[in-house]
Scaffold this motif. Structure first.
Motif, PDB file in Angstrom:
ATOM      1  N   ARG A  68     -40.975  -6.912  28.140  1.00  0.00           N
ATOM      2  CA  ARG A  68     -41.574  -7.920  27.263  1.00  0.00           C
ATOM      3  C   ARG A  68     -42.082  -9.125  28.060  1.00  0.00           C
ATOM      4  O   ARG A  68     -43.167  -9.636  27.798  1.00  0.00           O
ATOM      5  N   SER A  69     -41.317  -9.571  29.043  1.00  0.00           N
ATOM      6  CA  SER A  69     -41.744 -10.730  29.838  1.00  0.00           C
ATOM      7  C   SER A  69     -42.976 -10.396  30.682  1.00  0.00           C
ATOM      8  O   SER A  69     -43.869 -11.227  30.848  1.00  0.00           O
ATOM      9  N   THR A  70     -43.051  -9.176  31.191  1.00  0.00           N
ATOM     10  CA  THR A  70     -44.221  -8.756  31.960  1.00  0.00           C
ATOM     11  C   THR A  70     -45.437  -8.640  31.050  1.00  0.00           C
ATOM     12  O   THR A  70     -46.546  -9.045  31.419  1.00  0.00           O
ATOM     13  N   ARG A  71     -45.231  -8.141  29.856  1.00  0.00           N
ATOM     14  CA  ARG A  71     -46.311  -8.054  28.862  1.00  0.00           C
ATOM     15  C   ARG A  71     -46.855  -9.448  28.572  1.00  0.00           C
ATOM     16  O   ARG A  71     -48.070  -9.666  28.558  1.00  0.00           O
ATOM     17  N   THR A  72     -45.967 -10.402  28.371  1.00  0.00           N
ATOM     18  CA  THR A  72     -46.356 -11.788  28.111  1.00  0.00           C
ATOM     19  C   THR A  72     -47.177 -12.334  29.275  1.00  0.00           C
ATOM     20  O   THR A  72     -48.194 -13.005  29.077  1.00  0.00           O
ATOM     21  N   HIS A  73     -46.753 -12.029  30.488  1.00  0.00           N
ATOM     22  CA  HIS A  73     -47.484 -12.474  31.679  1.00  0.00           C
ATOM     23  C   HIS A  73     -48.908 -11.911  31.684  1.00  0.00           C
ATOM     24  O   HIS A  73     -49.867 -12.636  31.961  1.00  0.00           O
ATOM     25  N   HIS A  74     -49.055 -10.623  31.394  1.00  0.00           N
ATOM     26  CA  HIS A  74     -50.379  -9.998  31.404  1.00  0.00           C
ATOM     27  C   HIS A  74     -51.297 -10.620  30.355  1.00  0.00           C
ATOM     28  O   HIS A  74     -52.483 -10.867  30.637  1.00  0.00           O
ATOM     29  N   PHE A  75     -50.784 -10.893  29.175  1.00  0.00           N
ATOM     30  CA  PHE A  75     -51.600 -11.543  28.149  1.00  0.00           C
ATOM     31  C   PHE A  75     -51.991 -12.953  28.583  1.00  0.00           C
ATOM     32  O   PHE A  75     -53.109 -13.400  28.343  1.00  0.00           O
TER      33      PHE A  75
END
Length: 134
Positions: A68-75
């Motif tokens: 989830r934190s990596t997903r947030t970073h990509h967005f």
């Protein structure tokens, strides 16, 4: 507030809640920033999903194999580069591709990247299937 920040306002039944996100103004979107954002395969997957989406999509609805934190970073990288725009509806952060703005700034770039990315994914899937069959 910095010149690169645009304030987004959400209207709810109880009133107006201000949410500040770091969307660059169209004039501040650079080719270098967009290309760097699109260099990552996870971010290209997000962009492909948005290209084919009928409307705004919640960040959590993408089928990504990252935390989830990596997903947030990509967005965040896509948003700060000017590739996507995000806004809140309730507690959901919805994303949309800034396709018209990107097409005006860099004609053909988005369709070329999405097309090449889709073709590469299809080839990799076919190769994986071929290896699995052997």
């Amino acid at each position: 507030m910095s010149p690169r920040t645009i304030t987004t306002t959400e209207r709810t039944g109880e009133g107006t809640a201000e949410r500040v996100t770091d969307h660059p103004a169209t004039a501040d979107i650079t080719l270098q920033g967009v290309l760097e954002a699109l260099a990552d395969p996870v971010r290209r997957t997000i962009v492909r999903g948005l290209v084919h989406a009928p409307g705004h999509i919640a960040c959590g609805s993408f089928d990504l194999s990252v935390t989830r934190s990596t997903r947030t970073h990509h967005f965040k990288v896509l948003r700060q580069a000017g590739v996507i725009r995000q806004h809140y509806v309730g507690t959901s952060r919805l994303s949309e591709l800034r396709a018209e703005e990107l097409e005006r700034l860099f004609p053909g770039l988005l369709s070329a990247v999405v097309g090449a990315s889709s073709a590469t994914e299809s080839t990799e899937t076919a190769e994986t299937t071929e290896i699995a069959v052997r």
